[in-house]
Design an enzyme around this catalytic site. Sequence first.
Site, mmCIF file in Angstrom:
data_model
loop_
_atom_site.group_PDB
_atom_site.id
_atom_site.type_symbol
_atom_site.label_atom_id
_atom_site.label_comp_id
_atom_site.label_asym_id
_atom_site.label_seq_id
_atom_site.Cartn_x
_atom_site.Cartn_y
_atom_site.Cartn_z
ATOM 1 N N CYS A 240 51.184 39.629 21.756
ATOM 2 C CA CYS A 240 49.746 39.630 22.042
ATOM 3 C C CYS A 240 49.242 41.064 21.979
ATOM 4 O O CYS A 240 49.791 41.949 22.640
ATOM 5 C CB CYS A 240 49.470 39.028 23.424
ATOM 6 N N CYS B 147 44.803 43.369 24.377
ATOM 7 C CA CYS B 147 44.499 44.609 25.097
ATOM 8 C C CYS B 147 44.883 45.782 24.197
ATOM 9 O O CYS B 147 46.006 46.292 24.264
ATOM 10 C CB CYS B 147 45.250 44.662 26.423
ATOM 11 N N GLN C 80 30.578 38.156 35.996
ATOM 12 C CA GLN C 80 31.314 39.305 35.493
ATOM 13 C C GLN C 80 32.826 39.092 35.641
ATOM 14 O O GLN C 80 33.295 38.533 36.628
ATOM 15 C CB GLN C 80 30.904 40.569 36.251
ATOM 16 N N GLU D 254 16.711 33.266 33.361
ATOM 17 C CA GLU D 254 17.980 33.054 32.648
ATOM 18 C C GLU D 254 17.867 31.767 31.843
ATOM 19 O O GLU D 254 17.267 30.796 32.298
ATOM 20 C CB GLU D 254 19.117 32.966 33.663
ATOM 21 N N CYS E 36 26.771 45.895 28.455
ATOM 22 C CA CYS E 36 28.193 45.809 28.112
ATOM 23 C C CYS E 36 28.430 46.286 26.685
ATOM 24 O O CYS E 36 29.541 46.167 26.169
ATOM 25 C CB CYS E 36 28.702 44.374 28.286
#
Length: 374
Positions: A11, A14, A211, A261, A333
Amino acid sequence: MRCAYFDAGVCRSCTWMGRPHGEQVADKERHCADLLGERADLRWLPPVTGRESRYRNKAKMVVGGSAEHPRLGILDAGGRGIDLQGCGLYPGTLAASFPLLAAFVTRANLTPYDVPTRTGELKNLLVTQSPDGELMVRFVLRSQEPVARIRKHLPWLLDAVPQLRVVSVNLLPDHRAVLEGDREIPLTETQTLRMRVNGIDLHLRPQSFFQTNTEVAAALYRHATSWVEELAPASVWDLYCGVGGFALHVAAPGREVVGIETSVEAIASATQSASARGLSGVRFAAGDATQFALAAESAPELVIVNPPRRGIGDELSRWLEDSDVRHVVYSSCNAASLARDLAVMPSLRPRRAQVLDMFPQTPHYEVLTLLERV
């Protein structure tokens, strides 16, 4: 942080795994500063950091393998499942639920969806952990066919995972590269997960956004609230409000707060939270943030925006530029889209900025910016 999956090449999600945490944060600050450009009147506050492992409050696990031997993790290049139950990003209670959920897949005979052949039923398992260690589990299925089996064996799962509070089925009949569909079938009487943040209860429903990093999110809300309290506006809009995190934090006697929203589920969560706290000056409504602003008869003194990665866009940026809004608190973000939006509203100058390391081991981060009209 070290990861056996990363070291073995199993993987690579990250992409910054193995880099010193301090170096990661410094690079994120430089990246953000480069995108926002040289600004003499912009003060950079110290970055906010948290744990570099066990920080994720939500696991988005693709289910592969077979009902007898399920694999919870990600897909490889061929569309087959890779098991990542030992991933070091998940906190204890959440991680401890994985083998029990895998056992439940076998017990309820839930055939994992096979991407190459487009057969099977169970596509994803979405698991969320609250700050109190309680869990929400969502089974993403291709059809309702396995629902009866899930209901039949659910008492076993609730007994095996005592922290489990909310269980639902999400239907995703289409063969698409998305995590969930539009329809949710609740399976437990409790349908909201209580996310206690800074002493405020936020009620999270299955299709509501929250979040990823609770510890850093709490700091994000605290710092934004301190800025708002310093400015003491009489009226605030929280656009892209989600479950109402910013709106509920900045609510105060005599202050009118409106949260907008698109997600009906998120607005239901936010309304529930406001009602539970007895906040009469706060209201929430489902709708498009830009269209809400364009249709409004007057503007508030301060606007909070927390948009998705694409940013608020030209139309809302132009409205803010032409309005008499004095201050904007912009939580982003994606600093690239933030920079694009700032270019459209030159009258709103960034005065403070702060990088929050919401996503350790990756190049992603959150940046909180205070804009002031000049």
